[in-house]
Write a protein that holds these residues in place. Structure first.
Motif, PDB file in Angstrom:
ATOM      1  N   LYS A 163       8.267  45.383  22.654  1.00 40.76           N
ATOM      2  CA  LYS A 163       7.616  45.293  21.337  1.00 40.76           C
ATOM      3  C   LYS A 163       6.139  45.570  21.550  1.00 40.76           C
ATOM      4  N   LYS A 164       5.606  46.516  20.787  1.00 47.08           N
ATOM      5  CA  LYS A 164       4.190  46.872  20.913  1.00 47.08           C
ATOM      6  C   LYS A 164       3.408  46.367  19.712  1.00 47.08           C
ATOM      7  N   GLY A 165       2.168  45.950  19.975  1.00 56.59           N
ATOM      8  CA  GLY A 165       1.321  45.439  18.904  1.00 56.59           C
ATOM      9  C   GLY A 165       1.330  43.917  18.864  1.00 56.59           C
ATOM     10  N   HIS A 166       0.245  43.342  18.369  1.00 52.24           N
ATOM     11  CA  HIS A 166       0.080  41.889  18.380  1.00 52.24           C
ATOM     12  C   HIS A 166       1.164  41.163  17.585  1.00 52.24           C
ATOM     13  N   GLU A 167       1.409  41.587  16.357  1.00 48.42           N
ATOM     14  CA  GLU A 167       2.380  40.890  15.487  1.00 48.42           C
ATOM     15  C   GLU A 167       3.783  40.860  16.103  1.00 48.42           C
ATOM     16  N   LEU A 168       4.308  42.031  16.446  1.00 50.10           N
ATOM     17  CA  LEU A 168       5.673  42.113  16.984  1.00 50.10           C
ATOM     18  C   LEU A 168       5.758  41.461  18.359  1.00 50.10           C
ATOM     19  N   GLY A 169       4.717  41.655  19.178  1.00 50.07           N
ATOM     20  CA  GLY A 169       4.691  41.063  20.517  1.00 50.07           C
ATOM     21  C   GLY A 169       4.696  39.550  20.458  1.00 50.07           C
ATOM     22  N   LEU A 170       3.918  38.997  19.545  1.00 51.89           N
ATOM     23  CA  LEU A 170       3.829  37.550  19.376  1.00 51.89           C
ATOM     24  C   LEU A 170       5.179  36.974  18.956  1.00 51.89           C
ATOM     25  N   ILE A 171       5.825  37.621  17.999  1.00 50.83           N
ATOM     26  CA  ILE A 171       7.142  37.171  17.531  1.00 50.83           C
ATOM     27  C   ILE A 171       8.136  37.170  18.691  1.00 50.83           C
ATOM     28  N   MET A 172       8.117  38.231  19.497  1.00 48.53           N
ATOM     29  CA  MET A 172       9.060  38.327  20.613  1.00 48.53           C
ATOM     30  C   MET A 172       8.747  37.274  21.686  1.00 48.53           C
ATOM     31  N   ALA A 173       7.476  37.085  22.016  1.00 47.91           N
ATOM     32  CA  ALA A 173       7.084  36.106  23.041  1.00 47.91           C
ATOM     33  C   ALA A 173       7.512  34.696  22.623  1.00 47.91           C
ATOM     34  N   ILE A 174       7.276  34.347  21.356  1.00 51.17           N
ATOM     35  CA  ILE A 174       7.649  33.020  20.848  1.00 51.17           C
ATOM     36  C   ILE A 174       9.167  32.839  20.887  1.00 51.17           C
ATOM     37  N   SER A 175       9.904  33.862  20.484  1.00 50.97           N
ATOM     38  CA  SER A 175      11.361  33.726  20.491  1.00 50.97           C
ATOM     39  C   SER A 175      11.903  33.630  21.926  1.00 50.97           C
ATOM     40  N   LEU A 176      11.256  34.303  22.880  1.00 52.74           N
ATOM     41  CA  LEU A 176      11.664  34.196  24.290  1.00 52.74           C
ATOM     42  C   LEU A 176      11.470  32.768  24.795  1.00 52.74           C
ATOM     43  N   LEU A 177      10.305  32.179  24.491  1.00 47.34           N
ATOM     44  CA  LEU A 177      10.023  30.807  24.923  1.00 47.34           C
ATOM     45  C   LEU A 177      11.022  29.837  24.286  1.00 47.34           C
ATOM     46  N   GLU A 178      11.260  29.981  22.977  1.00 44.77           N
ATOM     47  CA  GLU A 178      12.201  29.096  22.273  1.00 44.77           C
ATOM     48  C   GLU A 178      13.616  29.228  22.833  1.00 44.77           C
ATOM     49  N   GLU A 179      14.028  30.464  23.027  1.00 47.15           N
ATOM     50  CA  GLU A 179      15.379  30.752  23.514  1.00 47.15           C
ATOM     51  C   GLU A 179      15.651  30.128  24.883  1.00 47.15           C
ATOM     52  N   HIS A 180      14.605  30.030  25.715  1.00 49.98           N
ATOM     53  CA  HIS A 180      14.763  29.509  27.074  1.00 49.98           C
ATOM     54  C   HIS A 180      14.288  28.061  27.215  1.00 49.98           C
ATOM     55  N   GLY A 181      14.022  27.400  26.078  1.00 50.37           N
ATOM     56  CA  GLY A 181      13.658  25.986  26.103  1.00 50.37           C
ATOM     57  C   GLY A 181      12.297  25.703  26.713  1.00 50.37           C
ATOM     58  N   LEU A 182      11.362  26.634  26.572  1.00 49.35           N
ATOM     59  CA  LEU A 182      10.016  26.462  27.129  1.00 49.35           C
ATOM     60  C   LEU A 182       9.028  26.095  26.024  1.00 49.35           C
TER      61      LEU A 182
END
Length: 98
Positions: A10-29
């Motif tokens: 995902k490129k760009g701040h908005e999409l990157g932020l959404i993906m980073a947050i979902s990765l952390l949530e998905e892995h219980g971080l």
């Protein structure tokens, strides 16, 4: 890089932020684990757990509760698993004397 092959990017701040947050949530971080500013790109390879975050510049964050100053390079990489990140690169912590 071979590690990034087959990754979702995902490129760009908005999409990157959404993906980073979902990765952390998905892995219980914890969501505050990676303070993200001016994100350029976030990527994740589901098969290996390899993830990378590229930001415009280095970020420093002071975690007051644990008295640590943490420096995040413009590129952070690691392997995400359930409740942990292994081989984390681009993050340094220092003790703060109060």
């Amino acid at each position: 890089m071979a590690e990034k092959e087959g990754g979702i990017v995902k490129k760009g701040h908005e999409l990157g932020l959404i993906m980073a947050i979902s990765l952390l949530e998905e892995h219980g971080l914890p969501l505050g684990l990676l303070p993200l500013a001016d994100v350029i790109e976030v990527g994740f390879v589901k098969d290996t757990g390899y993830m990378w975050i590229i930001q415009k510049k280095k970020v420093e964050h002071n975690f007051k509760m644990i008295s640590k100053l943490v420096s995040y390079n413009s590129e952070i990489t690691g392997y995400v698993e359930k409740k942990r990140i292994e081989k984390l690169k681009g993050v340094k912590a220092k003790e703060l004397m109060l």
